[in-house]
Design a protein around this motif. Structure first.
Motif, PDB file in Angstrom:
ATOM      1  N   GLN A 185      23.023   8.240  18.272  1.00 44.56           N
ATOM      2  CA  GLN A 185      24.383   7.376  18.751  1.00 44.56           C
ATOM      3  C   GLN A 185      24.751   7.416  20.335  1.00 44.56           C
ATOM      4  O   GLN A 185      25.335   6.558  20.820  1.00 44.56           O
ATOM      5  CB  GLN A 185      25.485   7.580  17.821  1.00 44.56           C
ATOM      6  CG  GLN A 185      25.372   7.258  16.347  1.00 44.56           C
ATOM      7  CD  GLN A 185      26.497   7.638  15.507  1.00 44.56           C
ATOM      8  OE1 GLN A 185      27.580   7.976  15.735  1.00 44.56           O
ATOM      9  NE2 GLN A 185      26.287   7.506  14.026  1.00 44.56           N
ATOM     10  N   GLN A 242      25.160   4.877  23.041  1.00 42.18           N
ATOM     11  CA  GLN A 242      26.487   4.677  23.936  1.00 42.18           C
ATOM     12  C   GLN A 242      26.056   4.750  25.470  1.00 42.18           C
ATOM     13  O   GLN A 242      26.705   3.690  26.078  1.00 42.18           O
ATOM     14  CB  GLN A 242      27.487   5.784  23.580  1.00 42.18           C
ATOM     15  CG  GLN A 242      28.048   5.653  22.279  1.00 42.18           C
ATOM     16  CD  GLN A 242      29.287   6.448  22.046  1.00 42.18           C
ATOM     17  OE1 GLN A 242      30.182   6.555  23.023  1.00 42.18           O
ATOM     18  NE2 GLN A 242      29.954   6.249  20.733  1.00 42.18           N
ATOM     19  N   THR A 251      25.372   1.182  15.321  1.00 43.32           N
ATOM     20  CA  THR A 251      25.028   2.695  15.345  1.00 43.32           C
ATOM     21  C   THR A 251      24.931   2.878  13.639  1.00 43.32           C
ATOM     22  O   THR A 251      24.492   3.986  13.298  1.00 43.32           O
ATOM     23  CB  THR A 251      26.133   3.481  15.713  1.00 43.32           C
ATOM     24  OG1 THR A 251      27.518   2.782  14.914  1.00 43.32           O
ATOM     25  CG2 THR A 251      26.526   3.271  17.167  1.00 43.32           C
ATOM     26  N   GLU A 310      34.732   4.546  17.550  1.00 45.56           N
ATOM     27  CA  GLU A 310      33.555   4.074  18.267  1.00 45.56           C
ATOM     28  C   GLU A 310      33.747   3.017  19.246  1.00 45.56           C
ATOM     29  O   GLU A 310      33.429   3.019  20.322  1.00 45.56           O
ATOM     30  CB  GLU A 310      32.474   3.624  17.160  1.00 45.56           C
ATOM     31  CG  GLU A 310      31.352   3.064  17.480  1.00 45.56           C
ATOM     32  CD  GLU A 310      30.024   2.715  16.644  1.00 45.56           C
ATOM     33  OE1 GLU A 310      29.683   3.761  16.178  1.00 45.56           O
ATOM     34  OE2 GLU A 310      30.235   1.530  16.162  1.00 45.56           O
TER      35      GLU A 310
END
Ligand code: ATP
Length: 310
Positions: A166, A170, A158, A192
């Motif tokens: 981002q 995901q 990322t 994260e």
């Protein structure tokens, strides 16, 4: 599920300097595995050993039973790899680079490739030299995902991506996981890893300090809350609260900075009795989190290992 990535006693010295020391873990096929550590901890070194780009000083790494050094060509066929730093021909356009990688792989599903380009909103007509860091990262991610590899190895994926990209990334990881593919990603951002991964290994100063489920991160996790009050800050209201590690009055005379371990429920409820004019919540850097969590502890005393994935 069997282990698809097996790392055992992996050690790498750069001359007299440590890279990683005695790193061992296993990743099961289909898992999303986070490799968490602050700068210089040894994430890139481990990943480069997995990709057969570095020769280990000791220990071994295998992917799908193949030795990562001796069978590196076969390993590379199985893996979609995003390096920490992309060194690509600066004169080629993003589109030409992606076409080159597609050809290297004997052709890829064009519809899938175009969809990845659209999802990450990459302008493929520009030369690589003119891309921002974020756009370069998108080229790297697309080439890693384009051939639907069995294993994805992503070094700080990322880095440089804006929040929307981002989120898209995901979703790409979640889809890969749903398709049964294995994702190994490194990060220095605890939340994260927590939101994307099933399992996590924590590396610090070249050594693994934990391997286990992401729920293991709960006791390490910290929040930093800055509460700005209309009146004088009620510092006493926060003393002794569950999880509260530190309360600090800031020089503006209205703001308290709280460091909270675990969830912020008790602190937010205590603050709710007062008139607030601002509230900022942030995740401290992993360096700061580790500094507090491992204060006074010597890593050389041995890894504090949770459950080793088997
Ligand atoms: N080519 C190299 N020559 C000498 N030392 C190196 C080399 N590559 C890495 N190191 C050292 O090895 C250690 C681990 O570095 P590594 O890049 O693997 O960490 P990292 O966790 O990926 O950090 P970052 O997030 O900053 O990239 C560091 O102390 C680093 O200075």
């Amino acid at each position: 599920m069997t282990a698809i990535i097996e790392v055992s006693g992996l050690t790498k010295h750069y001359g007299g300097k440590r890279g990683v020391i005695d790193v061992s873990f296993q990743v099961k096929e289909g898992e999303t595995f986070g490799f968490l550590g602050p700068n210089g901890a040894g994430k890139t070194t481990t990943i480069r050993l997995l990709m057969g780009l570095l020769f280990a000083s000791a220990g071994c790494a295998r992917i799908a039973g193949l030795d990562c050094w001796r069978r590196s060509v076969e390993v590379k066929r199985l893996v979609g790899y995003l390096p920490g730093e992309l060194a690509l021909d600066p004169n080629l356009t993003g589109g030409q680079i992606l076409a080159y990688f597609a050809n290297l792989r004997g052709g890829v599903d064009q519809i899938h490739l175009e969809r990845l380009v659209a999802r990450l909103d990459l302008d493929t007509s520009r030369q690589f030299r003119h891309y921002s860091h974020g756009n370069k990262q998108k080229v790297g991610l697309i080439q890693a995902f384009m051939h639907r590899p069995r294993v994805l190895i992503l070094d700080e994926p990322t880095s440089g991506l804006d929040p929307l990209n981002q989120q898209e990334f995901q979703r790409m990881v979640a889809e890969a996981r749903a398709e049964g593919r294995t994702v190994f990603l490194s990060s220095h951002i605890l939340t994260e890893v927590e939101s994307m991964c099933d399992q996590v290994a924590i590396i610090r100063e070249g050594r693994l300090v934990r391997v286990g489920g992401v729920s293991e991160l709960k006791d390490i996790k910290r929040h930093e809350l800055e509460l700005t009050f209309a009146g004088a800050p009620p510092i006493d209201a926060f003393q002794g609260l569950a999880g509260l590690e530190r309360v600090e009055a800031l020089p503006d005379g209205h703001t308290l900075r709280l460091t909270v371990q675990g969830d912020v429920d008790a602190a937010v409820k205590a603050a709710a009795s007062y008139r607030l004019v601002n509230l900022v919540s942030r995740e401290p850097s992993l360096e700061d989190i580790f500094l507090r969590y491992y204060q006074g502890e010597h890593v050389a005393a041995g890894p504090e290992t949770g459950r080793v994935v088997s």
